[in-house]
Design a protein around this motif. Structure first.
Motif, short mmCIF file in Angstrom:
data_model
loop_
_atom_site.label_atom_id
_atom_site.label_comp_id
_atom_site.label_asym_id
_atom_site.label_seq_id
_atom_site.Cartn_x
_atom_site.Cartn_y
_atom_site.Cartn_z
N THR A 59 0.83 -1.21 0.00
CA THR A 59 0.00 0.00 0.00
C THR A 59 0.86 1.26 0.00
O THR A 59 1.97 1.25 0.55
CB THR A 59 -0.92 0.02 1.24
OG1 THR A 59 -1.71 1.22 1.24
CG2 THR A 59 -0.11 -0.01 2.52
N GLU B 107 -14.91 9.44 4.08
CA GLU B 107 -15.33 8.63 2.95
C GLU B 107 -14.96 7.16 3.19
O GLU B 107 -13.82 6.87 3.55
CB GLU B 107 -14.68 9.11 1.66
CG GLU B 107 -15.12 10.50 1.22
CD GLU B 107 -16.59 10.50 0.82
OE1 GLU B 107 -17.06 9.48 0.26
OE2 GLU B 107 -17.27 11.52 1.09
N PRO B 108 -15.91 6.22 3.00
CA PRO B 108 -15.65 4.80 3.27
C PRO B 108 -14.43 4.24 2.54
O PRO B 108 -13.63 3.51 3.14
CB PRO B 108 -16.94 4.12 2.77
CG PRO B 108 -17.98 5.16 2.92
CD PRO B 108 -17.30 6.46 2.59
N VAL B 109 -14.26 4.59 1.25
CA VAL B 109 -13.13 4.06 0.49
C VAL B 109 -11.80 4.55 1.06
O VAL B 109 -10.81 3.80 1.10
CB VAL B 109 -13.25 4.43 -1.01
CG1 VAL B 109 -13.15 5.94 -1.21
CG2 VAL B 109 -12.19 3.71 -1.82
N VAL B 110 -11.78 5.80 1.53
CA VAL B 110 -10.56 6.34 2.14
C VAL B 110 -10.33 5.72 3.50
O VAL B 110 -9.22 5.36 3.88
CB VAL B 110 -10.64 7.88 2.25
CG1 VAL B 110 -9.43 8.43 3.00
CG2 VAL B 110 -10.72 8.50 0.86
N ARG B 111 -11.42 5.57 4.26
CA ARG B 111 -11.33 4.98 5.60
C ARG B 111 -10.80 3.55 5.53
O ARG B 111 -9.97 3.15 6.35
CB ARG B 111 -12.72 4.99 6.25
CG ARG B 111 -12.80 4.59 7.70
CD ARG B 111 -12.09 5.57 8.60
NE ARG B 111 -10.75 5.10 8.96
CZ ARG B 111 -9.83 5.86 9.48
NH1 ARG B 111 -10.05 7.15 9.66
NH2 ARG B 111 -8.66 5.37 9.81
N ASN B 112 -11.29 2.78 4.56
CA ASN B 112 -10.82 1.40 4.39
C ASN B 112 -9.33 1.35 4.07
O ASN B 112 -8.59 0.51 4.58
CB ASN B 112 -11.61 0.70 3.28
CG ASN B 112 -13.04 0.41 3.68
OD1 ASN B 112 -13.37 0.33 4.87
ND2 ASN B 112 -13.91 0.25 2.69
N ALA B 113 -8.90 2.28 3.21
CA ALA B 113 -7.48 2.35 2.85
C ALA B 113 -6.62 2.69 4.07
O ALA B 113 -5.55 2.11 4.29
CB ALA B 113 -7.27 3.37 1.75
N ASN C 214 0.81 5.32 -5.33
CA ASN C 214 -0.25 4.40 -5.76
C ASN C 214 0.24 3.50 -6.90
O ASN C 214 0.00 2.30 -6.91
CB ASN C 214 -1.47 5.18 -6.23
CG ASN C 214 -2.46 5.45 -5.11
OD1 ASN C 214 -2.49 4.73 -4.11
ND2 ASN C 214 -3.26 6.48 -5.26
N LEU D 31 -4.64 4.39 -2.17
CA LEU D 31 -5.13 5.53 -1.39
C LEU D 31 -5.23 6.73 -2.32
O LEU D 31 -4.22 7.33 -2.69
CB LEU D 31 -4.16 5.83 -0.23
CG LEU D 31 -4.50 7.08 0.61
CD1 LEU D 31 -5.86 6.94 1.27
CD2 LEU D 31 -3.41 7.31 1.66
N HIS D 32 -6.45 7.09 -2.69
CA HIS D 32 -6.66 8.23 -3.59
C HIS D 32 -6.97 9.47 -2.76
O HIS D 32 -8.09 9.68 -2.32
CB HIS D 32 -7.79 7.94 -4.57
CG HIS D 32 -7.49 6.81 -5.51
ND1 HIS D 32 -6.50 6.89 -6.46
CD2 HIS D 32 -8.03 5.57 -5.62
CE1 HIS D 32 -6.43 5.76 -7.14
NE2 HIS D 32 -7.35 4.94 -6.64
N GLN E 136 -3.49 -2.23 -1.96
CA GLN E 136 -4.56 -1.34 -1.53
C GLN E 136 -4.15 0.08 -1.90
O GLN E 136 -3.05 0.52 -1.55
CB GLN E 136 -4.77 -1.44 -0.03
CG GLN E 136 -5.70 -0.38 0.57
CD GLN E 136 -7.14 -0.56 0.11
OE1 GLN E 136 -7.72 -1.61 0.33
NE2 GLN E 136 -7.69 0.46 -0.53
#
Length: 348
Positions: free
Chosen positions: A174, A224-230, A190, A207-208, A205
């Protein structure tokens, strides 16, 4: 007695021992590169009869250095460790004094020096990168998150990773920080993480998240869920691989504002690492606002591998080392080594 001298004396006194050592070392390397591999395939790479090869493979198996399955033979974790120890001992012996000096003076975890210049010598680049990947491999656990930074050096490292990197382990690669740019996108963290993972057949994984954004926007973005997951994945990072950048080169690459550039110039910025800028003495003078690990966060990671080469990076490396990164394993070339030691001697 150093290892090279010891091997030299053994070759004179007990030549058959040296030949056996060399043959088994080469056999381990070949198995590592081609694993899983059968004996018939190995015969194409070694100067042995089928009977000799069978005997040597049995010995390596009993020593716990390789494992044998129906799919073929593979190197074990113990075998990886042996290869790494032998390679590093042989490679770095001629720089023993320099390694010890840098390690002690800057209080770093470990130092490795490769002959030549990373920028001008492909052999040096290859040796440094292989050494790095071997050292990281020895630290990878069954479930492991590896954080990577961006940059041209890391791009080269990612291009050299293969299926032996993290083989048999559950590895996720990541980026450790956010950062989007329209310039040199292939050098972004990335893209490095993706390239390294694809080449080594591991997970990744992304991270945007952009660099240099305001606190209010930053606070909203982390919801944001996608950021939180990352970020949850990044929090599990146990190994970091990164390089060091020249302060103004990195600032221009980030398209930093005129005000930021003025601050860096006024405070004599020399190096950049993990979004923070440092002066020659290793004092943090400015840090970018982004999502992911900060320089302070990195201090909590046990294994940080720093690879950097080229004499033009020597000032930046000297600045970084003055931060006293006790968890860092430093891999540099001879060109940087000489300039670092010269700078230390001029300082005192």
């Amino acid at each position: 007695m150093d290892i090279l001298h010891l091997l030299h004396m053994q070759s004179k006194l007990v030549p058959e021992m040296f030949m056996k050592f060399n043959n088994r070392y080469e056999l381990l390397l070949i198995i590592k590169i081609n694993q899983p591999v059968g004996r018939k395939t190995l015969l194409n790479f070694v100067d042995m009869t089928e009977r000799q090869l069978r005997t040597e493979c049995e010995v390596l198996s009993k020593l716990g250095l390789i494992s044998k399955k129906t799919t073929g033979m593979s190197i074990t974790e113990k075998g990886e460790e042996i290869l790494t120890e032998i390679k590093s001992s042989l490679m770095n012996d001629s720089f023993g004094k320099e390694r010890s000096f840098i390690k002690k003076h800057f209080s770093v975890k470990e130092v490795y020096i490769v002959a030549g210049d990373f920028v001008n010598n492909e052999a040096t680049r290859t040796e440094m990168t292989n050494l790095l990947l071997d050292k990281v491999n020895a630290k990878i656990t069954k479930e492991c998150v590896i954080g990577v930074s961006g940059g041209s050096t890391m791009y080269y490292v990612a291009s050299k990773a293969d299926e032996t990197f993290g083989y048999g382990k559950d590895v996720t690669i990541t980026p450790i920080r956010g950062g989007l740019s329209v310039v040199n996108t292939e050098y972004q963290a990335n893209d490095i993480a993706t390239k390294m993972a694809n080449n080594s057949k591991n997970n990744y994984q992304l991270l945007h998240a952009p660099d240099n954004i305001g606190k209010k926007a930053l606070d909203e973005l982390v919801k944001e869920p996608v950021v939180r997951n990352a970020l949850d994945v990044i929090d599990k990072t146990s190994i970091i691989i990164h390089s060091i950048g020249n302060a103004f080169e990195m600032a221009f690459r980030r398209r930093s504002s005129k005000e930021v550039l003025e601050v860096l110039e006024e405070k004599d910025a020399v190096s950049e690492s993990f979004g923070s800028y440092f002066d020659e003495a290793g004092r943090e003078i400015f840090k970018t606002s982004t999502i992911g690990m900060s320089f302070k966060d990195v201090n909590g990671i046990d294994d940080v591998f720093t690879i950097v080469g080229g004499s033009e990076k020597s000032d930046a490396v000297f600045s970084y080392l003055n931060t006293k990164p006790e968890n860092a394993t430093l891999i540099i070339d001879e060109a940087i080594c000489k300039k670092i030691i010269n700078k230390v001697n001029k300082t005192f």
